[in-house]
Write a protein that holds these residues in place. Structure first.
Motif, PDB file in Angstrom:
ATOM      1  N   GLN A   1       3.950  15.947   0.797  1.00 11.78           N
ATOM      2  CA  GLN A   1       3.411  14.632   1.137  1.00 11.78           C
ATOM      3  C   GLN A   1       1.998  14.813   1.658  1.00 11.78           C
ATOM      4  OE1 GLN A   1       5.565  12.237   4.147  1.00 11.78           O
ATOM      5  NE2 GLN A   1       5.869  10.841   2.442  1.00 11.78           N
ATOM      6  N   LEU A   2       1.090  13.981   1.172  1.00  8.62           N
ATOM      7  CA  LEU A   2      -0.312  14.061   1.533  1.00  8.62           C
ATOM      8  C   LEU A   2      -0.695  12.814   2.304  1.00  8.62           C
ATOM      9  CD1 LEU A   2      -2.769  15.882   1.058  1.00  8.62           C
ATOM     10  CD2 LEU A   2      -3.199  14.638  -1.052  1.00  8.62           C
ATOM     11  N   TYR A   3      -1.278  12.991   3.470  1.00 12.60           N
ATOM     12  CA  TYR A   3      -1.746  11.869   4.282  1.00 12.60           C
ATOM     13  C   TYR A   3      -3.238  11.702   4.026  1.00 12.60           C
ATOM     14  CZ  TYR A   3       2.776  11.975   6.453  1.00 12.60           C
ATOM     15  OH  TYR A   3       4.131  11.917   6.650  1.00 12.60           O
ATOM     16  N   VAL A   4      -3.648  10.467   3.726  1.00 14.54           N
ATOM     17  CA  VAL A   4      -5.021  10.195   3.310  1.00 14.54           C
ATOM     18  C   VAL A   4      -5.702   9.347   4.380  1.00 14.54           C
ATOM     19  CG1 VAL A   4      -6.494   9.351   1.451  1.00 14.54           C
ATOM     20  CG2 VAL A   4      -4.193  10.189   0.919  1.00 14.54           C
ATOM     21  N   MET A  35      -0.069   1.460  -8.646  1.00 11.07           N
ATOM     22  CA  MET A  35       0.417   0.932  -7.378  1.00 11.07           C
ATOM     23  C   MET A  35      -0.714   0.166  -6.703  1.00 11.07           C
ATOM     24  SD  MET A  35       1.979   2.981  -4.080  1.00 11.07           S
ATOM     25  CE  MET A  35       3.643   3.088  -4.698  1.00 11.07           C
ATOM     26  N   ASN A  36      -0.404  -0.978  -6.202  1.00 10.50           N
ATOM     27  CA  ASN A  36      -1.339  -1.816  -5.472  1.00 10.50           C
ATOM     28  C   ASN A  36      -1.587  -1.199  -4.095  1.00 10.50           C
ATOM     29  OD1 ASN A  36      -2.378  -3.846  -3.762  1.00 10.50           O
ATOM     30  ND2 ASN A  36      -1.479  -5.442  -5.024  1.00 10.50           N
ATOM     31  N   PRO A  37      -2.858  -1.115  -3.630  1.00  6.17           N
ATOM     32  CA  PRO A  37      -3.123  -0.540  -2.303  1.00  6.17           C
ATOM     33  C   PRO A  37      -2.339  -1.221  -1.179  1.00  6.17           C
ATOM     34  CG  PRO A  37      -5.166  -0.748  -3.505  1.00  6.17           C
ATOM     35  CD  PRO A  37      -4.097  -1.419  -4.338  1.00  6.17           C
ATOM     36  N   ALA A  38      -2.015  -2.503  -1.336  1.00  6.67           N
ATOM     37  CA  ALA A  38      -1.246  -3.205  -0.303  1.00  6.67           C
ATOM     38  C   ALA A  38       0.203  -2.724  -0.238  1.00  6.67           C
ATOM     39  CB  ALA A  38      -1.289  -4.709  -0.566  1.00  6.67           C
ATOM     40  N   GLN A  40      -0.462   8.965  -9.814  1.00 10.93           N
ATOM     41  CA  GLN A  40      -0.597  10.251 -10.497  1.00 10.93           C
ATOM     42  C   GLN A  40       0.617  11.148 -10.255  1.00 10.93           C
ATOM     43  OE1 GLN A  40      -3.446  10.932 -12.472  1.00 10.93           O
ATOM     44  NE2 GLN A  40      -3.725   8.770 -12.037  1.00 10.93           N
ATOM     45  N   GLY A  41       1.605  10.629  -9.542  1.00 14.32           N
ATOM     46  CA  GLY A  41       2.806  11.397  -9.297  1.00 14.32           C
ATOM     47  C   GLY A  41       2.836  12.164  -7.989  1.00 14.32           C
TER      48      GLY A  41
END
Length: 110
Positions: A57-60, A1-4, A78-79
C-alpha cells in the motif's frame, strides 16, 4: 477511479510503518518533506513508475491533498493500492510530524 472516491487517511491514522510518495514540485520538496518519503513530482510520475516503492500500500501526499488524491486515483487505476493523505503536508506539519530538508534549513510547507 474518481479522486473523490479514493481511499483517504488522516495524518493521525497513518500506520506505524508506511511507504510515502510525495508528489509535490521540486521547490516544495526542497522547503521541507517527511523523512523517508519518496519524491516524484506529479507531472513526472507516468515516466517514473518504476521508481515507486514496492510496498503493498502506497500513501500519497502533496501540499493540501488535492494533487495526491488525483495521483492516488491514477495509481489505483494502474492496479496499485494507493491511499491519499488528507490535508497533505499542511496537515502533516499541523500534527507535529517530523520534517527535514537536504540543506539543513528550517523545514516548512510552501
Amino acid at each position: 477511479m474518481n479522486p473523490a472516491e479514493v481511499p483517504t487517511v488522516d495524518v493521525p491514522e497513518l500506520p506505524a510503518e508506511f511507504a510515502l510518495l510525495d508528489v509535490r514540485e521540486n521547490y516544495e520538496w526542497a522547503a521541507g518533506h517527511a523523512p523517508g518519503a519518496v519524491h516524484i513530482p506529479m507531472s513526472e510520475l507516468p515516466g517514473r513508475v518504476a521508481e515507486l516503492p514496492a510496498a503493498d500500500q502506497l500513501y500519497v501526499i502533496c501540499r493540501s491533498g488535492v494533487r495526491s488524491a488525483n495521483v492516488a486515483a491514477w495509481l489505483n487505476g494502474q492496479g496499485r493500492e494507493a491511499v491519499n493523505v488528507a490535508g497533505g503536508m499542511q496537515s502533516w506539519q499541523a500534527h507535529g510530524r517530523p520534517m527535514v530538508t537536504e540543506q539543513g534549513a528550517e523545514p516548512q510547507v510552501v
